[in-house]
Enzyme design. Sequence first.
Site, PDB file in Angstrom:
ATOM      1  N   ASN A  46       1.123  -1.181  -0.018  1.00 27.80           N
ATOM      2  CA  ASN A  46      -0.069  -0.106  -0.029  1.00 27.80           C
ATOM      3  C   ASN A  46       0.758   1.350  -0.098  1.00 27.80           C
ATOM      4  O   ASN A  46       1.901   1.407   0.584  1.00 27.80           O
ATOM      5  CB  ASN A  46      -0.863  -0.036   1.160  1.00 27.80           C
ATOM      6  CG  ASN A  46      -0.433  -0.206   2.457  1.00 27.80           C
ATOM      7  OD1 ASN A  46       0.530  -0.864   2.748  1.00 27.80           O
ATOM      8  ND2 ASN A  46      -0.978   0.364   3.738  1.00 27.80           N
ATOM      9  N   GLU A  48       0.182   5.056   0.816  1.00 32.17           N
ATOM     10  CA  GLU A  48      -0.596   6.337   1.193  1.00 32.17           C
ATOM     11  C   GLU A  48       0.018   7.462   0.603  1.00 32.17           C
ATOM     12  O   GLU A  48       1.012   7.776   0.127  1.00 32.17           O
ATOM     13  CB  GLU A  48      -0.695   6.265   2.684  1.00 32.17           C
ATOM     14  CG  GLU A  48      -1.335   5.006   3.309  1.00 32.17           C
ATOM     15  CD  GLU A  48      -1.655   4.605   4.616  1.00 32.17           C
ATOM     16  OE1 GLU A  48      -1.065   5.629   5.242  1.00 32.17           O
ATOM     17  OE2 GLU A  48      -2.099   3.819   5.107  1.00 32.17           O
ATOM     18  N   GLU A  59      -2.984  -4.611  -3.183  1.00 28.85           N
ATOM     19  CA  GLU A  59      -3.584  -5.824  -3.970  1.00 28.85           C
ATOM     20  C   GLU A  59      -3.676  -4.970  -5.484  1.00 28.85           C
ATOM     21  O   GLU A  59      -3.128  -5.588  -6.537  1.00 28.85           O
ATOM     22  CB  GLU A  59      -4.963  -6.055  -3.705  1.00 28.85           C
ATOM     23  CG  GLU A  59      -4.985  -6.861  -2.430  1.00 28.85           C
ATOM     24  CD  GLU A  59      -5.349  -6.017  -1.138  1.00 28.85           C
ATOM     25  OE1 GLU A  59      -4.872  -4.904  -1.320  1.00 28.85           O
ATOM     26  OE2 GLU A  59      -6.134  -6.293  -0.228  1.00 28.85           O
ATOM     27  N   CYS A  90     -10.188  -5.615   0.489  1.00 25.48           N
ATOM     28  CA  CYS A  90     -11.372  -4.789   0.477  1.00 25.48           C
ATOM     29  C   CYS A  90     -12.343  -5.028  -0.695  1.00 25.48           C
ATOM     30  O   CYS A  90     -11.790  -5.630  -1.736  1.00 25.48           O
ATOM     31  CB  CYS A  90     -11.113  -3.290   0.934  1.00 25.48           C
ATOM     32  SG  CYS A  90     -10.720  -2.456  -0.439  1.00 25.48           S
ATOM     33  N   CYS A  93     -10.820  -3.619  -3.999  1.00 19.26           N
ATOM     34  CA  CYS A  93      -9.850  -4.705  -4.521  1.00 19.26           C
ATOM     35  C   CYS A  93     -10.491  -5.663  -4.941  1.00 19.26           C
ATOM     36  O   CYS A  93      -9.709  -6.403  -6.001  1.00 19.26           O
ATOM     37  CB  CYS A  93      -8.626  -4.923  -3.444  1.00 19.26           C
ATOM     38  SG  CYS A  93      -7.523  -3.588  -2.847  1.00 19.26           S
TER      39      CYS A  93
HETATM   40  N1  THU Z   1      -5.307  -1.352   2.176  1.00 21.19           N
HETATM   41  C1  THU Z   1      -5.007  -2.170   1.319  1.00 21.19           C
HETATM   42  O1  THU Z   1      -3.674  -2.064   1.130  1.00 21.19           O
HETATM   43  N2  THU Z   1      -5.760  -3.264   0.771  1.00 21.19           N
HETATM   44  C2  THU Z   1      -6.805  -3.438   1.273  1.00 21.19           C
HETATM   45  O2  THU Z   1      -7.690  -4.034   0.555  1.00 21.19           O
HETATM   46  C3  THU Z   1      -7.528  -2.582   2.768  1.00 21.19           C
HETATM   47  C4  THU Z   1      -6.788  -1.547   2.883  1.00 21.19           C
HETATM   48  C5  THU Z   1      -4.602  -0.254   2.832  1.00 21.19           C
HETATM   49  C6  THU Z   1      -5.108   1.225   2.551  1.00 21.19           C
HETATM   50  C7  THU Z   1      -4.353   2.024   3.757  1.00 21.19           C
HETATM   51  O3  THU Z   1      -3.173   2.361   3.227  1.00 21.19           O
HETATM   52  C8  THU Z   1      -4.488   1.154   4.762  1.00 21.19           C
HETATM   53  O4  THU Z   1      -4.500  -0.272   4.363  1.00 21.19           O
HETATM   54  C9  THU Z   1      -5.585   1.594   5.736  1.00 21.19           C
HETATM   55  O5  THU Z   1      -6.995   1.402   5.147  1.00 21.19           O
HETATM   56 ZN    ZN Z   2      -8.384  -2.718  -1.229  1.00 20.84          ZN
END
Ligand code: THU
Ligand code: ZN
Length: 134
Positions: A46, A48, A59, A90, A93
């Site tokens: 991820n 941010e 993902e 989530c 994704c």
């Molecule tokens: N996040 C993901 O990388 N994948 C997901 O499917 C759920 C959320 C990340 C986004 C953010 O940087 C952190 O997790 C908290 O939501």
């Molecule tokens: Zn996601």
Amino acid sequence: MITGKEKSELLRLAGLVRRHAHAPYTNYRVGASLLTSGGKYFSGCNVENAALTTTSHAEMNAIATAVAAGEKSLKALLVLTETDPPAFPCAICRQSLAEFDRGEMLILAANTRGEIRETRFADLYPEMFGPHKL
Ligand code: THU
Ligand code: ZN
């Protein structure tokens, strides 16, 4: 179905890439790895952003890396977090994954305690909207 060796490699790659997660706002680090139908591996973390809504999920970044390499058929995806029990991708994704599902995709959710859950993608996203609906 994937082999024990493939699962170990997915875990190893997700652990490596998770170390590169850029998560200064939530401190929630995510690593994702995937195996293509042709036997290749890709990974993503991820990333941010100060503008928050421009954050990209692990993902999706793994998928984008695979597609950039010309790979569009996914066999398995593993997502590694510290959540207990391990968290599955989530909803956004899941939609991104639906684009490249060939009906056989396996989703694995692992955590840093060594717990792992597995499910068929079709069970995670019933009645999925994908290319076959157009
Ligand atoms: N996040 C993901 O990388 N994948 C997901 O499917 C759920 C959320 C990340 C986004 C953010 O940087 C952190 O997790 C908290 O939501
Ligand atoms: Zn996601």
